[in-house]
Design a protein around this motif. Structure first.
Motif, PDB file in Angstrom:
ATOM      1  N   ILE A   2       0.837  -1.197   0.000  1.00 35.67           N
ATOM      2  CA  ILE A   2       0.000   0.000   0.000  1.00 35.67           C
ATOM      3  C   ILE A   2       0.875   1.252   0.000  1.00 35.67           C
ATOM      4  O   ILE A   2       0.577   2.216  -0.702  1.00 35.67           O
ATOM      5  N   ALA A   3       1.962   1.218   0.760  1.00 35.04           N
ATOM      6  CA  ALA A   3       2.859   2.377   0.820  1.00 35.04           C
ATOM      7  C   ALA A   3       3.501   2.649  -0.534  1.00 35.04           C
ATOM      8  O   ALA A   3       3.641   3.811  -0.943  1.00 35.04           O
ATOM      9  N   ALA A   6       0.846   4.173  -2.766  1.00 30.61           N
ATOM     10  CA  ALA A   6       0.604   5.559  -2.349  1.00 30.61           C
ATOM     11  C   ALA A   6       1.758   6.463  -2.772  1.00 30.61           C
ATOM     12  O   ALA A   6       1.531   7.601  -3.209  1.00 30.61           O
ATOM     13  N   ILE A   9       1.413   7.075  -6.542  1.00 28.39           N
ATOM     14  CA  ILE A   9       0.315   8.013  -6.800  1.00 28.39           C
ATOM     15  C   ILE A   9       0.730   9.432  -6.420  1.00 28.39           C
ATOM     16  O   ILE A   9       0.467  10.391  -7.155  1.00 28.39           O
ATOM     17  N   GLY A  10       1.393   9.579  -5.300  1.00 26.71           N
ATOM     18  CA  GLY A  10       1.844  10.901  -4.856  1.00 26.71           C
ATOM     19  C   GLY A  10       2.859  11.517  -5.800  1.00 26.71           C
ATOM     20  O   GLY A  10       2.781  12.707  -6.126  1.00 26.71           O
TER      21      GLY A  10
END
Length: 110
Positions: A2-3, A6, A9-10
């Motif tokens: 998940i990290a 994320a 995406i960031g």
């Protein structure tokens, strides 16, 4: 996992949206980035040492950024912002290099 998603995406959002930092916050951004990097490298080191705690990482990340920003803000108000910014960067830089050295020793046994 998940990290990593994320993070991707960031990074993509930052590249495509191209956000701007308000003029009043620009002096604090480099200090916040260095403080965040200190927390990240500390988290990687803790993970390799087998003592990583996600709650402790989040608290460390947020508190590092806030305390570093507060120190620079107080320095600006006292008229010594440049000196305190340098001090914060030096202290956090020493911590970052210490964590990187520990990570290197762990990964390469050197």
């Amino acid at each position: 996992m998940i990290a990593v998603i994320a993070l991707a995406i960031g990074v993509a959002a930052g590249i495509f949206i191209e956000p701007s930092v308000p003029l009043g916050l620009q002096p604090y951004l480099p200090i916040a980035v260095v403080a965040a990097l200190d927390a990240v490298f500390g988290g990687v080191r803790a993970k390799l040492d087998g003592i990583f705690d996600d709650k402790q990482f989040v608290v460390s990340f947020v508190s590092n950024v806030l305390v570093a920003g507060l120190i620079v803000y107080l320095g600006d108000k006292l008229g010594v912002g440049g000196q305190l910014s340098t001090g914060v960067v030096v202290v956090l830089g020493v911590r970052i290099f210490g964590n990187v050295a520990a990570i290197r020793r762990h990964l390469f046994r050197a």
